[in-house]
Structure formats: C-alpha cells, structure tokens
Scaffold this active site. Sequence first.
Site, PDB file in Angstrom:
ATOM      1  N   GLY A 174      -4.022   2.568  11.106  1.00  0.00           N
ATOM      2  CA  GLY A 174      -4.117   1.537  10.472  1.00  0.00           C
ATOM      3  C   GLY A 174      -2.930   0.697  11.621  1.00  0.00           C
ATOM      4  NE  ARG A 225      -7.147   3.273   8.224  1.00  0.00           N
ATOM      5  CZ  ARG A 225      -6.434   3.776   8.138  1.00  0.00           C
ATOM      6  NH1 ARG A 225      -5.745   4.727   9.191  1.00  0.00           N
ATOM      7  NH2 ARG A 225      -5.088   3.269   7.598  1.00  0.00           N
ATOM      8  CG  ASP A 250      -6.298  12.659  10.930  1.00  0.00           C
ATOM      9  OD1 ASP A 250      -6.542  13.441  10.821  1.00  0.00           O
ATOM     10  OD2 ASP A 250      -6.157  11.800   9.258  1.00  0.00           O
ATOM     11  CE  LYS A 285      -1.419   4.172  14.414  1.00  0.00           C
ATOM     12  NZ  LYS A 285      -2.012   3.934  13.694  1.00  0.00           N
ATOM     13  CB  THR A 286       1.449   6.374  11.758  1.00  0.00           C
ATOM     14  OG1 THR A 286       1.559   6.049  10.435  1.00  0.00           O
ATOM     15  CG2 THR A 286       2.630   7.698  12.174  1.00  0.00           C
ATOM     16  CG  ASP A 337       2.273   6.824   7.022  1.00  0.00           C
ATOM     17  OD1 ASP A 337       1.677   5.117   7.347  1.00  0.00           O
ATOM     18  OD2 ASP A 337       0.846   6.932   6.872  1.00  0.00           O
TER      19      ASP A 337
HETATM   20  P1  FBP Z   1      -1.852   5.235   9.707  1.00  0.00           P
HETATM   21  O1  FBP Z   1      -1.691   6.904   9.933  1.00  0.00           O
HETATM   22  O2  FBP Z   1      -3.491   5.304  10.546  1.00  0.00           O
HETATM   23  O3  FBP Z   1      -1.041   4.368  10.673  1.00  0.00           O
HETATM   24  O4  FBP Z   1      -2.409   4.505   8.595  1.00  0.00           O
HETATM   25  C1  FBP Z   1      -1.124   4.711   7.775  1.00  0.00           C
HETATM   26  C2  FBP Z   1      -1.839   3.411   6.500  1.00  0.00           C
HETATM   27  O5  FBP Z   1      -0.448   2.387   6.172  1.00  0.00           O
HETATM   28  C3  FBP Z   1      -0.976   3.906   5.368  1.00  0.00           C
HETATM   29  O6  FBP Z   1       0.820   4.540   5.157  1.00  0.00           O
HETATM   30  C4  FBP Z   1      -1.481   3.273   3.684  1.00  0.00           C
HETATM   31  O7  FBP Z   1      -1.792   4.770   3.062  1.00  0.00           O
HETATM   32  C5  FBP Z   1      -3.397   3.605   5.165  1.00  0.00           C
HETATM   33  O8  FBP Z   1      -2.369   3.000   6.561  1.00  0.00           O
HETATM   34  C6  FBP Z   1      -4.028   2.065   4.319  1.00  0.00           C
HETATM   35  O9  FBP Z   1      -4.729   2.165   5.119  1.00  0.00           O
HETATM   36  P2  FBP Z   1      -5.956   1.024   5.275  1.00  0.00           P
HETATM   37  O10 FBP Z   1      -5.499   0.427   6.255  1.00  0.00           O
HETATM   38  O11 FBP Z   1      -6.994   1.980   5.399  1.00  0.00           O
HETATM   39  O12 FBP Z   1      -5.860  -0.007   3.326  1.00  0.00           O
END
Ligand code: FBP
Length: 545
Positions: free
Chosen positions: A77, A141, A172, A198-199, A201
């Site tokens: 993400g 991803r 991951d 990175k994230t 979250d």
């Molecule tokens: P990462 O852990 O890859 O940084 O992604 C975070 C996130 O934004 C989450 O908060 C959310 O649940 C998910 O990605 C949403 O995924 P997508 O961008 O595939 O809709």
Amino acid sequence: MEISALQKARAAYQPKLPQALKGPVVAVEGAPTQSVGNQEEIKAMFPNTYGMPVITFKAGEAKPLQPFNVGIILSGGQAPGGHNVISGLYDGVKSLNPNSKLYGFLMGPGGLVDHKYVEFTDEFIDSYRNTGGFDIIGSGRTKLEEVSQFESGIQILRKLDIKALVIIGGDDSNTNACVLAEYYAAKNYGVQVIGCPKTIDGDLKNEQIETSFGFDTACKTYSELIGNIQRDCNSARKYWHFIKLMGRSASHIALECALQTQPNACLISEEVEQKAMSLDDVVTYIAQIVADRAADGNNFGTILIPEGLIEFIPAIKKLIAELNDVLASPEAQNLGRSEQIDYVKSHIAQDNLAVFNSLPTSVARQLALDRDPHGNVQVSLIETEKLLSTMVAAKLDRWKKEGKYVGKFAAQHHFFGYEGRCAAPSNYDADYCYSLGYNASRLIANGKTGYMSVIKNTTKPAAEWIAGGVPITMMMNLERRNGKMKPVIRKALVELDGAPFKFFASARAGWAKNTSYIYPGPIQYWGPTEVCDQCTKTLALEQAK
Ligand code: FBP
C-alpha cells in the site's frame, strides 16, 4: 507537466539528515542478535542472515568507491514519503560515486520478476522530491516468495549489474526481502537485499524501529478531516458521525487520530479482544455513550472505528482463522465465488457456522471470500461503520421503548484511508524517509544484506537522529499463514499497557461526555517548528522517558 503552486514550492525543500550521514561513515557493530521468537527454527531457516549485529553509523573517513548499481522496489500500500526514500537513496548512491546508477522496478515486486524497470536521472528524481504517492514507479502486492521469482529476478539484476536491491514495504514485504536476501546469500549470487519500513498502519515497529514511514502524514491528514467533521458536528448538533479509519489489523491510526482530535468515542480493536467483547458488547458501549449525551441534550458526536475491528471480536477472529485454513485448501481454491461460500459453510465447525450465519450477509461474504496475496482479510472492504450504526440505531429504538433513552439519532458514515496514503509528506516523513533512503546507500556500501534501514531518536531534531541497520531476522517469529507455519516479522499491535493507550484510556470518559474536540487543521510545511515539525502523539508518548 503542470504542477500546483504548493508542489513547486515544496520541491525546493531540502530534507534534513542525521549528522552522522552528512559525511563519510563508519559502521559500528553491536553484539550478535536473536529473533524475537522461535529462535532455533528461524536460525535454521536463515543460516546466512541470522544472528548478525545491529549496525550504527558514525562519522568516519572517506574511502574511494567504484561505481555500483542499485535497484529499488515499492511494495504494498502507498504511504507518504516513498518518493523521498527513493530520492534519498539516489542522492546517497551518487554521493558515494557519481557514476553509480539507480534503477526502479515498475509496479511493485512484479517488476523485478517480469524485468520491467526504469533508470532514474536527476531530472526524473527532481520532479518527485517531497511529493506524496508511489507513482514514480508504481507499487504492487505481488508476493516475492517462489524460487522461480528469485531466479527470474537475478537475471535482470545481473543484466543491469545491480549490486543491491532495496525493498520498501510493510511487515510482509520485508519478510519477503529477508527470504530473498537469504536465498541470494545461500546461492552466493553477490546481490545484497535491504528493507525499508513502510506502512501508514504503523504496525511495523519494535525496539529497533520507532515508526514506519507514512504513519505520521496519514494520521495528520485524517485528523484534519476528523477535526473538520467535529466542527461541523458541533455546529449543526444533529448527527452522529461514524468514522472508520484504515490501519488493517492494528488500531494505531485510530488511536493516534483520537489523541489528536479527542472524539466522543474511539474503539481500539486490541482492547475489544482483550476484554473478549462480543459484537453486541461493542454496540452497547457505543449506544450508552449516545444515550448519556442525549440525556445532556447532545444528540451529536463522533466515533472512530479501526478498520480491523471485526477481526478482533474473539468469536469472529476464531471464525476467520478457520475460514483461512479452509479457503487455503486446493479444493476450495478451484471453486467459483458462490460455490466457495457453500464450501466453507459445509466445512467449518458448528460454533463458527453459527457466528457466520449471525452476520449480515455482506460482512459474511467478505470474510469468506477475498484475501489479499498475503492471505489477509481485506478489512478495508467491510463497512463496519454502517454495520455498527445500524445496530446502535436498533438498540436505541429498543431502549426508547423501554424508557431508557430519550433523544434523536441520525448517523453519517465516513471511511478515511485512501485520502491519506498519498498526501504530500509532512516535514517529519519528508526528513525521515529521505534519511532512510540515504542510510540504505551506506548499508549497501558497507556490504550488508538482510538488514532493514533504521533511523532512531526521531523525536529529537534531525541532526541528533541515529542512523544504522537492523537484521530483519531479529524481528521474526513463526506464525500460521494460509494454513502453514511461516517465518514472518511480528506485527506490532496497540499495547494496552503502552503510554499512548494509557493516556487515551485516562481521558476518554471526559471526551465521551463533554464536547472536547480538537481541530488540528491541515499539515503545515512552513512556519513555527511546533506547528510544522511535530512527530505523532503516539511516538512522543512512547519515547517520553
Ligand atoms: P500496507 O500494509 O501494504 O502498507 O497497506 C496498508 C493499507 O493501507 C491498509 O491500511 C489497508 O487495509 C490496505 O492497505 C488496503 O489495501 P489496498 O490498497 O490493496 O486496497
């Protein structure tokens, strides 16, 4: 290309670096390390990259370096600051030898496997400095975990004479970076792999990593929006706003936004799990706050909901665990969507089936179907905010009939996630990310592989930040994924005995009853340091000694 006035002015911002990275460095090695859990198993799985020391850089003597090439991948993400990691790495690599090259693999790890790449130039990099987004090379991803992918990767890495690969990702993706580092080390392929935390979250953090990048900017963006809603809410005094916030499993984003805005309620999934609350308990908790405020004549308020909440309600968590195992079977994989639902219903235990059948159809379908490539339930697709407000409305209706509630209840729903993931990085993220990228070039120059780039002491001015590297194996343990035990980086959930949650818990009763809203306003890039350069409240509370 036309760009905004802000983007033009912001392009000139020179991100700050830790003092040690401003000139040549020397690596200071600490003691050998161990993984956070399952030491024997992790050691056996990573014989070449296990037990390495933590590295800290300090000022050293300049040594001439031959030109070398580096590749970079954005994985998962989007998170504000990714472009600054790339520009920091680019500047760092060029500072070591101006003839070195940086290549970007396109649209995530898939670009490495499919040999899709671009070479960065000064002009190209300059147009993305201090901007949000991952659009410079795109993200994806795709999971890097098959030997065939590693072998396909080495072909293009050799063709481009790449000495090291930097993978920017969450838990991951960094787990996969570590597996790749181990594979290339075991095969003696001579390619180093470095990770970068990175994230948005905020759940990739531990003793060594203070925060994942993007968390700061995303939370400030959501808090601005929540503050705006709270001003509207306090002006019209007729709506309850149910605001779901991204963050996947962990509730760090919801907690940080609550600390910044002081809403009437904020659910913390980790607490819901610890208290073994049922869905009805959660609904009762919210309805009681609504009823108490109504008794004071306040038929309005704000409620923050972490997107992963549903996964933490113990009965639903147990159901998801069984669904994950059932869905991972080859038989289930070969079925169509509606057949899969029938399949899981006939293969899960009776108690789980009862919970499954009690959920609204849309939620049950979501739990039973799509997983992301890492096997995670796609919680951002579940409309928890609507589920809760509908259930609260029903409970309040019952209470009204029983004479326990007198008031009006009208709900508005919001989901803030994508709004914050590509915001222009705050000064904190701009500096932190640039430093992480620049620092990665020093890890590469020092021959390191299987390390994550780390910058610490970030609640202090940037000059005092500490740069170095941490072996990724140090963060690993074994967890069940897709029905199998796998080595993974341990996810950092909200700690209920940690300072941020404790502060929140001590204040929330007052926020529920009174209207104590804070309106943080938009991120500021220029101005007084207390307005522009503050880290998150979570980090400040965690680091306050
Ligand atoms: P990462 O852990 O890859 O940084 O992604 C975070 C996130 O934004 C989450 O908060 C959310 O649940 C998910 O990605 C949403 O995924 P997508 O961008 O595939 O809709």
